[in-house]
Design a protein around this motif. Sequence first.
Motif, PDB file in Angstrom:
ATOM      1  N   GLU A  42       0.795  -1.227   0.000  1.00  0.00           N
ATOM      2  CA  GLU A  42       0.000   0.000   0.000  1.00  0.00           C
ATOM      3  C   GLU A  42       0.830   1.280   0.000  1.00  0.00           C
ATOM      4  OE1 GLU A  42      -3.179   0.119   2.866  1.00  0.00           O
ATOM      5  OE2 GLU A  42      -3.226  -2.070   3.024  1.00  0.00           O
ATOM      6  N   TRP A  43       2.102   1.197   0.339  1.00  0.00           N
ATOM      7  CA  TRP A  43       2.885   2.411   0.510  1.00  0.00           C
ATOM      8  C   TRP A  43       4.151   2.397  -0.334  1.00  0.00           C
ATOM      9  CZ3 TRP A  43       1.505   6.529   3.704  1.00  0.00           C
ATOM     10  CH2 TRP A  43       0.391   6.309   4.534  1.00  0.00           C
ATOM     11  N   ASP A  44       4.510   3.592  -0.836  1.00  0.00           N
ATOM     12  CA  ASP A  44       5.780   3.811  -1.521  1.00  0.00           C
ATOM     13  C   ASP A  44       6.249   5.201  -1.099  1.00  0.00           C
ATOM     14  OD1 ASP A  44       7.910   4.327  -3.228  1.00  0.00           O
ATOM     15  OD2 ASP A  44       7.011   3.250  -4.906  1.00  0.00           O
ATOM     16  N   PHE A  45       7.363   5.266  -0.379  1.00  0.00           N
ATOM     17  CA  PHE A  45       7.778   6.517   0.244  1.00  0.00           C
ATOM     18  C   PHE A  45       8.828   7.294  -0.549  1.00  0.00           C
ATOM     19  CE2 PHE A  45       6.460   3.660   3.678  1.00  0.00           C
ATOM     20  CZ  PHE A  45       5.538   4.450   4.350  1.00  0.00           C
ATOM     21  N   LEU A  46       9.372   6.710  -1.625  1.00  0.00           N
ATOM     22  CA  LEU A  46      10.523   7.313  -2.277  1.00  0.00           C
ATOM     23  C   LEU A  46      10.179   8.042  -3.573  1.00  0.00           C
ATOM     24  CD1 LEU A  46      13.243   4.536  -1.824  1.00  0.00           C
ATOM     25  CD2 LEU A  46      12.646   6.419  -0.300  1.00  0.00           C
ATOM     26  N   PHE A  47      10.889   9.156  -3.802  1.00  0.00           N
ATOM     27  CA  PHE A  47      10.831   9.847  -5.073  1.00  0.00           C
ATOM     28  C   PHE A  47      11.727   9.132  -6.074  1.00  0.00           C
ATOM     29  CE2 PHE A  47       9.949  13.361  -2.029  1.00  0.00           C
ATOM     30  CZ  PHE A  47       8.654  13.653  -2.460  1.00  0.00           C
ATOM     31  N   HIS A  48      11.630   9.547  -7.345  1.00  0.00           N
ATOM     32  CA  HIS A  48      12.357   8.846  -8.408  1.00  0.00           C
ATOM     33  C   HIS A  48      13.863   8.868  -8.170  1.00  0.00           C
ATOM     34  CE1 HIS A  48      13.262   7.241 -12.347  1.00  0.00           C
ATOM     35  NE2 HIS A  48      14.108   8.253 -12.561  1.00  0.00           N
ATOM     36  N   ASP A  49      14.412  10.025  -7.781  1.00  0.00           N
ATOM     37  CA  ASP A  49      15.860  10.101  -7.578  1.00  0.00           C
ATOM     38  C   ASP A  49      16.314   9.252  -6.383  1.00  0.00           C
ATOM     39  OD1 ASP A  49      14.479  11.904  -5.893  1.00  0.00           O
ATOM     40  OD2 ASP A  49      16.339  12.989  -5.485  1.00  0.00           O
ATOM     41  N   GLU A  50      15.448   9.136  -5.372  1.00  0.00           N
ATOM     42  CA  GLU A  50      15.772   8.299  -4.213  1.00  0.00           C
ATOM     43  C   GLU A  50      15.759   6.820  -4.592  1.00  0.00           C
ATOM     44  OE1 GLU A  50      14.116  10.925  -0.467  1.00  0.00           O
ATOM     45  OE2 GLU A  50      12.669   9.837  -1.694  1.00  0.00           O
ATOM     46  N   LYS A  51      14.808   6.441  -5.448  1.00  0.00           N
ATOM     47  CA  LYS A  51      14.752   5.054  -5.919  1.00  0.00           C
ATOM     48  C   LYS A  51      16.032   4.704  -6.681  1.00  0.00           C
ATOM     49  CE  LYS A  51       9.725   4.679  -6.421  1.00  0.00           C
ATOM     50  NZ  LYS A  51       9.542   3.510  -5.537  1.00  0.00           N
ATOM     51  N   GLU A  52      16.551   5.656  -7.451  1.00  0.00           N
ATOM     52  CA  GLU A  52      17.783   5.402  -8.193  1.00  0.00           C
ATOM     53  C   GLU A  52      18.970   5.199  -7.244  1.00  0.00           C
ATOM     54  OE1 GLU A  52      18.215   8.664 -10.889  1.00  0.00           O
ATOM     55  OE2 GLU A  52      16.960   7.718 -12.431  1.00  0.00           O
ATOM     56  N   GLN A  53      19.006   5.962  -6.147  1.00  0.00           N
ATOM     57  CA  GLN A  53      20.071   5.785  -5.155  1.00  0.00           C
ATOM     58  C   GLN A  53      20.003   4.398  -4.519  1.00  0.00           C
ATOM     59  OE1 GLN A  53      20.740   9.145  -2.371  1.00  0.00           O
ATOM     60  NE2 GLN A  53      19.228  10.262  -3.583  1.00  0.00           N
ATOM     61  N   VAL A  54      18.781   3.968  -4.199  1.00  0.00           N
ATOM     62  CA  VAL A  54      18.611   2.651  -3.593  1.00  0.00           C
ATOM     63  C   VAL A  54      19.006   1.563  -4.578  1.00  0.00           C
ATOM     64  CG1 VAL A  54      16.945   1.006  -2.652  1.00  0.00           C
ATOM     65  CG2 VAL A  54      16.808   3.414  -2.008  1.00  0.00           C
ATOM     66  N   LEU A  55      18.562   1.704  -5.823  1.00  0.00           N
ATOM     67  CA  LEU A  55      18.874   0.704  -6.830  1.00  0.00           C
ATOM     68  C   LEU A  55      20.383   0.606  -7.053  1.00  0.00           C
ATOM     69  CD1 LEU A  55      17.904  -1.336  -8.900  1.00  0.00           C
ATOM     70  CD2 LEU A  55      17.692   0.534 -10.562  1.00  0.00           C
ATOM     71  N   ILE A  76      11.452 -10.085  -2.517  1.00  0.00           N
ATOM     72  CA  ILE A  76      10.477  -9.128  -1.980  1.00  0.00           C
ATOM     73  C   ILE A  76      11.208  -8.009  -1.254  1.00  0.00           C
ATOM     74  CG2 ILE A  76       8.565  -8.843  -0.351  1.00  0.00           C
ATOM     75  CD1 ILE A  76       7.760 -11.710  -0.938  1.00  0.00           C
ATOM     76  N   LEU A  77      12.262  -8.339  -0.506  1.00  0.00           N
ATOM     77  CA  LEU A  77      13.026  -7.313   0.194  1.00  0.00           C
ATOM     78  C   LEU A  77      13.643  -6.340  -0.802  1.00  0.00           C
ATOM     79  CD1 LEU A  77      14.313  -6.066   2.701  1.00  0.00           C
ATOM     80  CD2 LEU A  77      16.170  -7.739   2.511  1.00  0.00           C
ATOM     81  N   ARG A  78      14.146  -6.849  -1.914  1.00  0.00           N
ATOM     82  CA  ARG A  78      14.741  -5.985  -2.958  1.00  0.00           C
ATOM     83  C   ARG A  78      13.720  -4.953  -3.435  1.00  0.00           C
ATOM     84  NH1 ARG A  78      16.075  -5.221  -8.358  1.00  0.00           N
ATOM     85  NH2 ARG A  78      18.322  -5.247  -8.859  1.00  0.00           N
ATOM     86  N   LYS A  79      12.489  -5.408  -3.650  1.00  0.00           N
ATOM     87  CA  LYS A  79      11.418  -4.519  -4.099  1.00  0.00           C
ATOM     88  C   LYS A  79      11.033  -3.528  -2.994  1.00  0.00           C
ATOM     89  CE  LYS A  79       6.595  -4.729  -5.725  1.00  0.00           C
ATOM     90  NZ  LYS A  79       5.970  -4.110  -4.532  1.00  0.00           N
ATOM     91  N   LEU A  80      10.944  -4.028  -1.762  1.00  0.00           N
ATOM     92  CA  LEU A  80      10.547  -3.166  -0.647  1.00  0.00           C
ATOM     93  C   LEU A  80      11.558  -2.043  -0.420  1.00  0.00           C
ATOM     94  CD1 LEU A  80       9.369  -5.853   1.953  1.00  0.00           C
ATOM     95  CD2 LEU A  80       7.924  -4.223   0.727  1.00  0.00           C
ATOM     96  N   LEU A  81      12.840  -2.378  -0.533  1.00  0.00           N
ATOM     97  CA  LEU A  81      13.863  -1.363  -0.311  1.00  0.00           C
ATOM     98  C   LEU A  81      13.697  -0.202  -1.282  1.00  0.00           C
ATOM     99  CD1 LEU A  81      17.038  -3.579   0.299  1.00  0.00           C
ATOM    100  CD2 LEU A  81      15.663  -2.386   2.012  1.00  0.00           C
ATOM    101  N   GLN A  82      13.260  -0.488  -2.491  1.00  0.00           N
ATOM    102  CA  GLN A  82      13.061   0.567  -3.491  1.00  0.00           C
ATOM    103  C   GLN A  82      11.769   1.347  -3.255  1.00  0.00           C
ATOM    104  OE1 GLN A  82      14.409  -0.668  -7.656  1.00  0.00           O
ATOM    105  NE2 GLN A  82      14.351  -2.653  -6.595  1.00  0.00           N
ATOM    106  N   GLN A  83      11.018   0.951  -2.239  1.00  0.00           N
ATOM    107  CA  GLN A  83       9.832   1.702  -1.816  1.00  0.00           C
ATOM    108  C   GLN A  83      10.083   2.430  -0.491  1.00  0.00           C
ATOM    109  OE1 GLN A  83       7.260  -2.151  -3.041  1.00  0.00           O
ATOM    110  NE2 GLN A  83       6.063  -0.608  -1.965  1.00  0.00           N
ATOM    111  N   GLY A  84      11.314   2.346   0.008  1.00  0.00           N
ATOM    112  CA  GLY A  84      11.633   2.988   1.277  1.00  0.00           C
ATOM    113  C   GLY A  84      11.198   2.194   2.487  1.00  0.00           C
ATOM    114  N   ILE A  85      11.037   0.863   2.300  1.00  0.00           N
ATOM    115  CA  ILE A  85      10.581  -0.030   3.375  1.00  0.00           C
ATOM    116  C   ILE A  85      11.615  -1.141   3.536  1.00  0.00           C
ATOM    117  CG2 ILE A  85       8.733  -1.591   4.149  1.00  0.00           C
ATOM    118  CD1 ILE A  85       6.914  -0.039   2.112  1.00  0.00           C
TER     119      ILE A  85
END
Length: 518
Positions: A42-55, A76-85
């Motif tokens: 249900e939640w995604d906390f990151l902006f596009h530039d933040e997702k790129e940093q995580v990736l 699943i953890l890989r995906k969650l990390l890119q959502q800020g979780i």
Amino acid sequence: MERAEAENPSIAIEAVQDHLPALYFVFGRIRTEELAAEVGREWDFLFHDEKEQVLKAIQETEKEHPDIFQRGHRRILRKLLQQGIGYHHAGLSPVLKNLVERLYENRLLWVLFCTETFAAGVNFPAATTIFHSCRKWDGKEFRTLMNREFFQMAGRAGRRGFDRVGHVYIKIDDKFPEQTGFFDESEVESVYGRLAISPNTVLSLLKWKTDDEIDRFLTQNFSAYQERSAEREIKQLLSELDQRYQLVQSHFCDLKGEAACPLQRRKLIREQKRLRSSKYKNRPGSLERVEEIKQILAGQHNHRCLHEVCADARDELDALGYQRAGLVGQLNVIKQQSQKYIHEYHFVKGILENLGYIKGREFFPRGNFALELHVQEIFVTELAFAGILEDYPPEVVAGILAGVDYIPGRREFVPTPPYDFMPVVQLKEELLEAGVPPHFAVWAPTPGFVAHAWYTGQGIDYILENTSLQEGDIVSIIRRLIDLLRQIDDASHSNPALRERVREIRRVIDRDEVAVVF
């Protein structure tokens, strides 16, 4: 402190969304992963530039460890990390724990589900801490958190320079609202020192310290200091009680306890009534005592006084006596405790002498060997001197040593090791029969399967498929084994063959994900 009444973590996150990042404490590894996945739907906390940093951080980790996200539910953890979780617990591999910690430290994780180990010795503050429950399994039973445990975790709320205040939320279970703790910072339990008198402690003291130095070490350590401090505090309280006792005693006149005293007369009247009751009147001596009391009361006693004051004073004296007895009991316990380290020292020294490790201050080969060990010294020494570490195949030796100081988990499943470990069981039984305390002979065959498989070239995937263990558990078992082999290496300076063998075993197992980097 606020109460978050939520059926699932997403509702709790919605309630605190203005106070992120949040540490969401959960008392169970699997549950941290499940709750993180629920929030991720249900939640995604990151902006596009933040997702790129995580990736980028994820890809750098995958470059060094290509399969790190391929095991279990780690995709699943890989995906969650890119959502800020994220989630963090002891079952994660050190590589993943390090990645999660770096992302959180760089403010790229907004909600981190974690067990209480994340609050111990790790300085990662948050704006908010959330408790999924205030009850935990402590290895014996489910219980409410202690004040100390609660505030250790709750204290992570509030980031210096960012938050004026920290927020703490507790999820209340509608079925068991009474199980939610209501914690008081003024009642945080004290932390007490505890000196462990191990065989290594005794051997080191005998090797390097004089008798006077040993005595000071045993009587002036932190735990003993705390006991002396408690003794001084109790003695001060006893002094105050005695002063109060003397003051209360001054309320009584010289007739206290005499028949002329109204309080004494009332006491005699009550005793007379009791002796005349059906329960006591036929007992030997009752009639004689009744007659005696009757004669005492028949005297002319017209003493007048404010006996109500004496009654209050008498009640206070009873209460003071009760308090004093309790303090004296505590003081006696402390006095006994003050000698416990000396008793433990001589007890362990006696065991070492009976087993042929030492005689007085003279060290025999077993004593010199055990001096270099820091875990289950007696048990490991006996394994070495029984020839087990030299005569058995190296993969079996690895399996046997992996079980040293190991206590299996409550729901742990690991296959039986593929070798005969009964000689080790018999050795343990012989030590117990010889008077060695059970905590000096802690060993379990359980990790043998893991160490044997790892030595023979199997990877973590194979072990995960055949056990209920997680990556972090497997890494912990092998790294503990590596450390024990290092200790045996140091202890084997007079046995080149054993030293070479343990070095070879260590060389084989110190690889891939478990490699120890200095």
